[in-house]
Design a protein around this motif. Structure first.
Motif, PDB file in Angstrom:
ATOM      1  N   GLU A  28       0.827  -1.207   0.000  1.00  0.00           N
ATOM      2  CA  GLU A  28       0.000   0.000   0.000  1.00  0.00           C
ATOM      3  C   GLU A  28       0.864   1.261   0.000  1.00  0.00           C
ATOM      4  O   GLU A  28       0.562   2.226  -0.703  1.00  0.00           O
ATOM      5  CB  GLU A  28      -0.933   0.003   1.213  1.00  0.00           C
ATOM      6  CG  GLU A  28      -2.055  -1.014   1.085  1.00  0.00           C
ATOM      7  CD  GLU A  28      -2.889  -1.145   2.350  1.00  0.00           C
ATOM      8  OE1 GLU A  28      -2.390  -0.818   3.455  1.00  0.00           O
ATOM      9  OE2 GLU A  28      -4.048  -1.587   2.240  1.00  0.00           O
ATOM     10  N   GLU A  29       1.962   1.235   0.758  1.00  0.00           N
ATOM     11  CA  GLU A  29       2.874   2.387   0.783  1.00  0.00           C
ATOM     12  C   GLU A  29       3.531   2.583  -0.574  1.00  0.00           C
ATOM     13  O   GLU A  29       3.702   3.715  -1.035  1.00  0.00           O
ATOM     14  CB  GLU A  29       3.930   2.194   1.868  1.00  0.00           C
ATOM     15  CG  GLU A  29       3.378   2.312   3.277  1.00  0.00           C
ATOM     16  CD  GLU A  29       4.375   1.923   4.355  1.00  0.00           C
ATOM     17  OE1 GLU A  29       5.486   1.435   4.025  1.00  0.00           O
ATOM     18  OE2 GLU A  29       4.042   2.099   5.543  1.00  0.00           O
ATOM     19  N   THR A  30       3.897   1.499  -1.227  1.00  0.00           N
ATOM     20  CA  THR A  30       4.508   1.580  -2.551  1.00  0.00           C
ATOM     21  C   THR A  30       3.527   2.145  -3.567  1.00  0.00           C
ATOM     22  O   THR A  30       3.870   3.036  -4.354  1.00  0.00           O
ATOM     23  CB  THR A  30       5.004   0.191  -3.013  1.00  0.00           C
ATOM     24  OG1 THR A  30       5.954  -0.293  -2.067  1.00  0.00           O
ATOM     25  CG2 THR A  30       5.628   0.254  -4.392  1.00  0.00           C
ATOM     26  N   LEU A  31       2.296   1.635  -3.558  1.00  0.00           N
ATOM     27  CA  LEU A  31       1.282   2.145  -4.485  1.00  0.00           C
ATOM     28  C   LEU A  31       1.002   3.619  -4.232  1.00  0.00           C
ATOM     29  O   LEU A  31       0.840   4.397  -5.175  1.00  0.00           O
ATOM     30  CB  LEU A  31      -0.007   1.333  -4.369  1.00  0.00           C
ATOM     31  CG  LEU A  31       0.065  -0.073  -4.960  1.00  0.00           C
ATOM     32  CD1 LEU A  31      -1.196  -0.846  -4.612  1.00  0.00           C
ATOM     33  CD2 LEU A  31       0.279  -0.024  -6.454  1.00  0.00           C
ATOM     34  N   TYR A  32       0.969   4.025  -2.984  1.00  0.00           N
ATOM     35  CA  TYR A  32       0.749   5.437  -2.663  1.00  0.00           C
ATOM     36  C   TYR A  32       1.890   6.288  -3.227  1.00  0.00           C
ATOM     37  O   TYR A  32       1.665   7.338  -3.813  1.00  0.00           O
ATOM     38  CB  TYR A  32       0.628   5.634  -1.154  1.00  0.00           C
ATOM     39  CG  TYR A  32       0.458   7.080  -0.775  1.00  0.00           C
ATOM     40  CD1 TYR A  32      -0.780   7.703  -0.899  1.00  0.00           C
ATOM     41  CD2 TYR A  32       1.543   7.832  -0.323  1.00  0.00           C
ATOM     42  CE1 TYR A  32      -0.939   9.038  -0.570  1.00  0.00           C
ATOM     43  CE2 TYR A  32       1.395   9.160   0.005  1.00  0.00           C
ATOM     44  CZ  TYR A  32       0.153   9.764  -0.116  1.00  0.00           C
ATOM     45  OH  TYR A  32       0.003  11.087   0.199  1.00  0.00           O
ATOM     46  N   ILE A  34       3.789   5.607  -5.756  1.00  0.00           N
ATOM     47  CA  ILE A  34       3.670   5.639  -7.212  1.00  0.00           C
ATOM     48  C   ILE A  34       2.595   6.636  -7.621  1.00  0.00           C
ATOM     49  O   ILE A  34       2.797   7.459  -8.517  1.00  0.00           O
ATOM     50  CB  ILE A  34       3.361   4.231  -7.763  1.00  0.00           C
ATOM     51  CG1 ILE A  34       4.587   3.327  -7.582  1.00  0.00           C
ATOM     52  CG2 ILE A  34       2.955   4.297  -9.235  1.00  0.00           C
ATOM     53  CD1 ILE A  34       4.303   1.859  -7.821  1.00  0.00           C
ATOM     54  N   ARG A  35       1.454   6.577  -6.957  1.00  0.00           N
ATOM     55  CA  ARG A  35       0.338   7.467  -7.298  1.00  0.00           C
ATOM     56  C   ARG A  35       0.682   8.935  -7.093  1.00  0.00           C
ATOM     57  O   ARG A  35       0.222   9.798  -7.843  1.00  0.00           O
ATOM     58  CB  ARG A  35      -0.883   7.116  -6.461  1.00  0.00           C
ATOM     59  CG  ARG A  35      -1.564   5.858  -6.889  1.00  0.00           C
ATOM     60  CD  ARG A  35      -2.844   5.634  -6.100  1.00  0.00           C
ATOM     61  NE  ARG A  35      -3.448   4.391  -6.505  1.00  0.00           N
ATOM     62  CZ  ARG A  35      -3.672   3.368  -5.694  1.00  0.00           C
ATOM     63  NH1 ARG A  35      -3.362   3.452  -4.427  1.00  0.00           N
ATOM     64  NH2 ARG A  35      -4.218   2.265  -6.145  1.00  0.00           N
ATOM     65  N   THR A  36       1.478   9.228  -6.071  1.00  0.00           N
ATOM     66  CA  THR A  36       1.804  10.621  -5.768  1.00  0.00           C
ATOM     67  C   THR A  36       3.041  11.100  -6.510  1.00  0.00           C
ATOM     68  O   THR A  36       3.453  12.239  -6.347  1.00  0.00           O
ATOM     69  CB  THR A  36       2.004  10.807  -4.256  1.00  0.00           C
ATOM     70  OG1 THR A  36       3.059   9.948  -3.804  1.00  0.00           O
ATOM     71  CG2 THR A  36       0.719  10.538  -3.486  1.00  0.00           C
ATOM     72  N   GLY A  37       3.638  10.225  -7.319  1.00  0.00           N
ATOM     73  CA  GLY A  37       4.794  10.626  -8.113  1.00  0.00           C
ATOM     74  C   GLY A  37       6.115  10.559  -7.375  1.00  0.00           C
ATOM     75  O   GLY A  37       7.134  11.014  -7.880  1.00  0.00           O
ATOM     76  N   LEU A  65      -1.315   0.761 -15.244  1.00  0.00           N
ATOM     77  CA  LEU A  65      -1.425  -0.602 -14.749  1.00  0.00           C
ATOM     78  C   LEU A  65      -1.169  -0.660 -13.252  1.00  0.00           C
ATOM     79  O   LEU A  65      -1.936  -1.256 -12.491  1.00  0.00           O
ATOM     80  CB  LEU A  65      -0.458  -1.539 -15.490  1.00  0.00           C
ATOM     81  CG  LEU A  65      -0.367  -2.953 -14.962  1.00  0.00           C
ATOM     82  CD1 LEU A  65      -1.677  -3.683 -15.199  1.00  0.00           C
ATOM     83  CD2 LEU A  65       0.797  -3.689 -15.596  1.00  0.00           C
ATOM     84  N   VAL A  66      -0.094  -0.045 -12.800  1.00  0.00           N
ATOM     85  CA  VAL A  66       0.256  -0.093 -11.386  1.00  0.00           C
ATOM     86  C   VAL A  66      -0.753   0.667 -10.546  1.00  0.00           C
ATOM     87  O   VAL A  66      -1.143   0.241  -9.472  1.00  0.00           O
ATOM     88  CB  VAL A  66       1.688   0.451 -11.165  1.00  0.00           C
ATOM     89  CG1 VAL A  66       1.984   0.593  -9.689  1.00  0.00           C
ATOM     90  CG2 VAL A  66       2.703  -0.474 -11.825  1.00  0.00           C
ATOM     91  N   GLU A  67      -1.235   1.783 -11.060  1.00  0.00           N
ATOM     92  CA  GLU A  67      -2.179   2.585 -10.296  1.00  0.00           C
ATOM     93  C   GLU A  67      -3.524   1.904 -10.121  1.00  0.00           C
ATOM     94  O   GLU A  67      -4.164   2.070  -9.103  1.00  0.00           O
ATOM     95  CB  GLU A  67      -2.366   3.959 -10.957  1.00  0.00           C
ATOM     96  CG  GLU A  67      -1.157   4.852 -10.783  1.00  0.00           C
ATOM     97  CD  GLU A  67      -1.303   6.192 -11.470  1.00  0.00           C
ATOM     98  OE1 GLU A  67      -2.300   6.410 -12.187  1.00  0.00           O
ATOM     99  OE2 GLU A  67      -0.406   7.023 -11.305  1.00  0.00           O
ATOM    100  N   VAL A  68      -3.943   1.110 -11.091  1.00  0.00           N
ATOM    101  CA  VAL A  68      -5.237   0.430 -10.957  1.00  0.00           C
ATOM    102  C   VAL A  68      -5.126  -0.860 -10.154  1.00  0.00           C
ATOM    103  O   VAL A  68      -6.137  -1.461  -9.803  1.00  0.00           O
ATOM    104  CB  VAL A  68      -5.896   0.138 -12.323  1.00  0.00           C
ATOM    105  CG1 VAL A  68      -6.202   1.419 -13.042  1.00  0.00           C
ATOM    106  CG2 VAL A  68      -5.081  -0.802 -13.155  1.00  0.00           C
ATOM    107  N   MET A  69      -3.913  -1.297  -9.832  1.00  0.00           N
ATOM    108  CA  MET A  69      -3.715  -2.477  -8.994  1.00  0.00           C
ATOM    109  C   MET A  69      -4.034  -2.082  -7.546  1.00  0.00           C
ATOM    110  O   MET A  69      -3.171  -1.722  -6.789  1.00  0.00           O
ATOM    111  CB  MET A  69      -2.285  -2.985  -9.091  1.00  0.00           C
ATOM    112  CG  MET A  69      -1.949  -3.581 -10.408  1.00  0.00           C
ATOM    113  SD  MET A  69      -0.192  -4.014 -10.614  1.00  0.00           S
ATOM    114  CE  MET A  69       0.326  -4.543  -9.014  1.00  0.00           C
ATOM    115  N   ASN A  70      -5.261  -2.130  -7.209  1.00  0.00           N
ATOM    116  CA  ASN A  70      -5.677  -1.693  -5.881  1.00  0.00           C
ATOM    117  C   ASN A  70      -5.744  -2.859  -4.989  1.00  0.00           C
ATOM    118  O   ASN A  70      -6.324  -3.403  -4.350  1.00  0.00           O
ATOM    119  CB  ASN A  70      -6.978  -0.923  -5.964  1.00  0.00           C
ATOM    120  CG  ASN A  70      -7.058   0.157  -4.930  1.00  0.00           C
ATOM    121  OD1 ASN A  70      -6.205   0.275  -4.085  1.00  0.00           O
ATOM    122  ND2 ASN A  70      -8.103   0.928  -5.016  1.00  0.00           N
TER     123      ASN A  70
END
Length: 70
Positions: A28-32, A34-37, A65-70
């Motif tokens: 979750e931290e990694t995805l966050y 990525i989403r925030t740049g 792809l990575v951003e939609v991997m929720n």
């Protein structure tokens, strides 16, 4: 009321749950990030070794792809 001792199976399951919770938090931290740049690339460990995926604007499909991997 008698308290039942914790079995080895219950201890193992508890450890596995803790491990999975830790991995989920890291994901979750990694995805966050990525989403925030904060992250522009990710390294994926596979059977053939490490592969680096760039998430720069020229590779928008990877970012999506990575951003939609929720």
């Amino acid at each position: 009321m008698k308290i039942k001792p914790v079995t080895d199976v219950e201890k193992q399951l508890s450890l596995e749950i803790q491990t999975l919770n830790t991995r989920l938090k890291e994901a979750e931290e990694t995805l966050y990030a990525i989403r925030t740049g904060e992250v522009d690339a990710i390294v994926v460990q596979g059977s053939g070794g490490e592969v680096i995926y760039s998430l720069t604007s020229s590779e928008t499909p990877y970012r999506i792809l990575v951003e939609v991997m929720n």
